[in-house]
Design an enzyme around this catalytic site. Structure first.
Site, PDB file in Angstrom:
ATOM      1  N   MET A  18       0.849  -1.190   0.000  1.00  0.00           N
ATOM      2  CA  MET A  18       0.000   0.000   0.000  1.00  0.00           C
ATOM      3  C   MET A  18       0.886   1.242   0.000  1.00  0.00           C
ATOM      4  O   MET A  18       1.656   1.465   0.941  1.00  0.00           O
ATOM      5  CB  MET A  18      -0.947  -0.012   1.204  1.00  0.00           C
ATOM      6  N   GLN A  69       7.686  -5.219  -3.913  1.00  0.00           N
ATOM      7  CA  GLN A  69       6.867  -5.009  -5.099  1.00  0.00           C
ATOM      8  C   GLN A  69       7.513  -3.968  -5.997  1.00  0.00           C
ATOM      9  O   GLN A  69       7.807  -2.849  -5.571  1.00  0.00           O
ATOM     10  CB  GLN A  69       5.440  -4.559  -4.775  1.00  0.00           C
ATOM     11  N   CYS A  99      -1.926  -1.613 -10.402  1.00  0.00           N
ATOM     12  CA  CYS A  99      -2.169  -0.248  -9.938  1.00  0.00           C
ATOM     13  C   CYS A  99      -2.723   0.622 -11.063  1.00  0.00           C
ATOM     14  O   CYS A  99      -2.125   0.692 -12.142  1.00  0.00           O
ATOM     15  CB  CYS A  99      -0.888   0.371  -9.387  1.00  0.00           C
ATOM     16  N   LYS A 138       1.114  -9.453  -9.351  1.00  0.00           N
ATOM     17  CA  LYS A 138      -0.135  -8.999  -8.737  1.00  0.00           C
ATOM     18  C   LYS A 138      -0.904  -8.223  -9.795  1.00  0.00           C
ATOM     19  O   LYS A 138      -0.400  -7.253 -10.353  1.00  0.00           O
ATOM     20  CB  LYS A 138       0.121  -8.110  -7.521  1.00  0.00           C
ATOM     21  N   HIS A 170      -6.317  -9.291  -7.616  1.00  0.00           N
ATOM     22  CA  HIS A 170      -7.290  -8.372  -7.038  1.00  0.00           C
ATOM     23  C   HIS A 170      -8.582  -8.586  -7.820  1.00  0.00           C
ATOM     24  O   HIS A 170      -8.634  -8.340  -9.027  1.00  0.00           O
ATOM     25  CB  HIS A 170      -6.805  -6.924  -7.167  1.00  0.00           C
ATOM     26  N   GLY A 212     -11.475  -6.684  -0.731  1.00  0.00           N
ATOM     27  CA  GLY A 212     -12.658  -6.856   0.100  1.00  0.00           C
ATOM     28  C   GLY A 212     -12.528  -7.855   1.225  1.00  0.00           C
ATOM     29  O   GLY A 212     -13.536  -8.265   1.810  1.00  0.00           O
ATOM     30  N   ARG A 233      -6.522  -2.782   3.293  1.00  0.00           N
ATOM     31  CA  ARG A 233      -6.822  -1.658   4.191  1.00  0.00           C
ATOM     32  C   ARG A 233      -7.220  -2.084   5.599  1.00  0.00           C
ATOM     33  O   ARG A 233      -6.932  -1.398   6.568  1.00  0.00           O
ATOM     34  CB  ARG A 233      -7.925  -0.775   3.589  1.00  0.00           C
TER      35      ARG A 233
END
Length: 327
Positions: A18, A69, A99, A138, A170, A212, A233
């Site tokens: 993040m 990353q 991203c 990713k 994701h 999620g 998050r």
């Protein structure tokens, strides 16, 4: 539940990369609560590593297992960075193909690379030629109108052909235009069945799901279908969730520290870092959510936020903040 850890993917649980959040201070804090979860760096561009003035690869060995990353699309530059990462002791190198920010697109990396599966494969091949640690991808499940299952499979197959067996998906597509990075984390609908289908069609791959995931129960439900789960998050806003990981995800000894213990276990690190010139707030900010949902949490956050920024701020601020939360 105690005893031998479950023999399974070492990436069974990980904390997402993040930007501006998962720096080495954050990872040190997270490691106090779990010894098994894989921790990821923020995305670091190849340009920053190869030409930047700072040491963008610095981390502490107590953070392991740690994955770097990378953001980039030049195979040679990525290969150089992967080699440096392996030499420095990282456990994994991950290529960002997910991203959606404008800044990333302008650099021709991130989610826009989904539209260039052969370039992604070339990048993976170049990195794998230089290192023996895992090289992973990713990605999202699609971009813009290119969101068919076949589109996702084309990316997976191209990278798998050059030896990539580890993917973190994701479970949302990304809109490259019209949505902010924050909106791209929330607006496109989650499609877990598509990721589950990917595992059915490519059982030989190590597949982790991101997006999620907010509870350990969520994680266990996904792990019935997949090899790993990546939490984002929630691990930042409610970090004490990580104290459940070693026991419930890995079948190992539970974390025995209380929330107060976790905070105090950071004191030595904070003192060492401040002696070397670190700012108290740059470390303490990652700890704001430790008492999420507990009596006194608001007072803790308020005192830390209002008094932790100044040059004179030190552990006395943290001690006072802790006094707002009953033990």
């Amino acid at each position: 539940m105690t005893g031998e850890p479950v023999k399974t993917s070492f990436r069974r649980m990980s904390v997402a990369p993040m930007l501006d959040w998962t720096d080495r201070h954050c990872r040190t804090f997270h490691r106090k609560m779990t010894k098994h979860a894989v921790l990821y760096t923020e995305m670091v561009t190849t340009g920053a590593i190869l030409f930047g003035r700072g040491d963008y690869l610095h981390f502490n060995t107590h953070e392991n297992p740690v994955a770097l990353q990378l953001g980039g699309s030049d195979p040679q530059a990525l290969a150089k960075c992967a080699k440096l990462a392996a030499e420095r002791g990282y456990d994994e190198v991950n290529l960002n193909v997910g991203c959606p920010s404008d800044r990333v697109q302008n650099g021709r990396f991130g989610a826009c690379l989904m539209g260039e599966p052969q370039l992604v494969a070339d990048c993976i091949a170049a990195m794998k030629a230089e290192v023996t640690i895992p090289v992973t991808v990713k990605t999202r499940i699609g971009i813009d109108e290119q969101d068919s299952y076949e589109f996702l499979c084309a990316l997976i197959e191209a990278s798998h052909k050059v030896g990539c067996d580890d993917f973190i998906i994701h479970a949302r597509k990304a809109w490259l235009k019209g949505l902010s990075p924050k909106e791209n984390r929330e607006v496109p609908p989650l499609d877990y069945p598509r990721v589950y289908q990917l595992k059915k069609d490519y059982p030989q791959l190590d597949l982790s799901l991101n997006g999620g995931v907010n509870t350990i129960a969520d994680s266990l439900a996904h792990l019935a279908h997949l090899d790993g789960v990546m939490i984002g998050r929630e691990a930042y806003s409610n970090p004490f969730i990580l104290s459940e990981v070693d026991e419930r995800i890995y079948g190992d000894t539970a974390c025995t520290l209380s929330r107060h213990d976790v905070v105090r276990s950071m004191y030595g690190y904070i003192e060492d870092e401040m002696r070397q010139g670190a700012n108290f707030w740059h470390i303490a900010r990652h700890m704001l959510g430790i008492f999420q949902g507990q009596p006194g949490a608001r007072g803790f956050r308020r005192h830390l936020s209002e008094n932790g920024h100044g040059k004179q701020a030190d552990l006395a601020v943290m001690d006072k903040a802790l006094s707002f939360v009953p033990e």
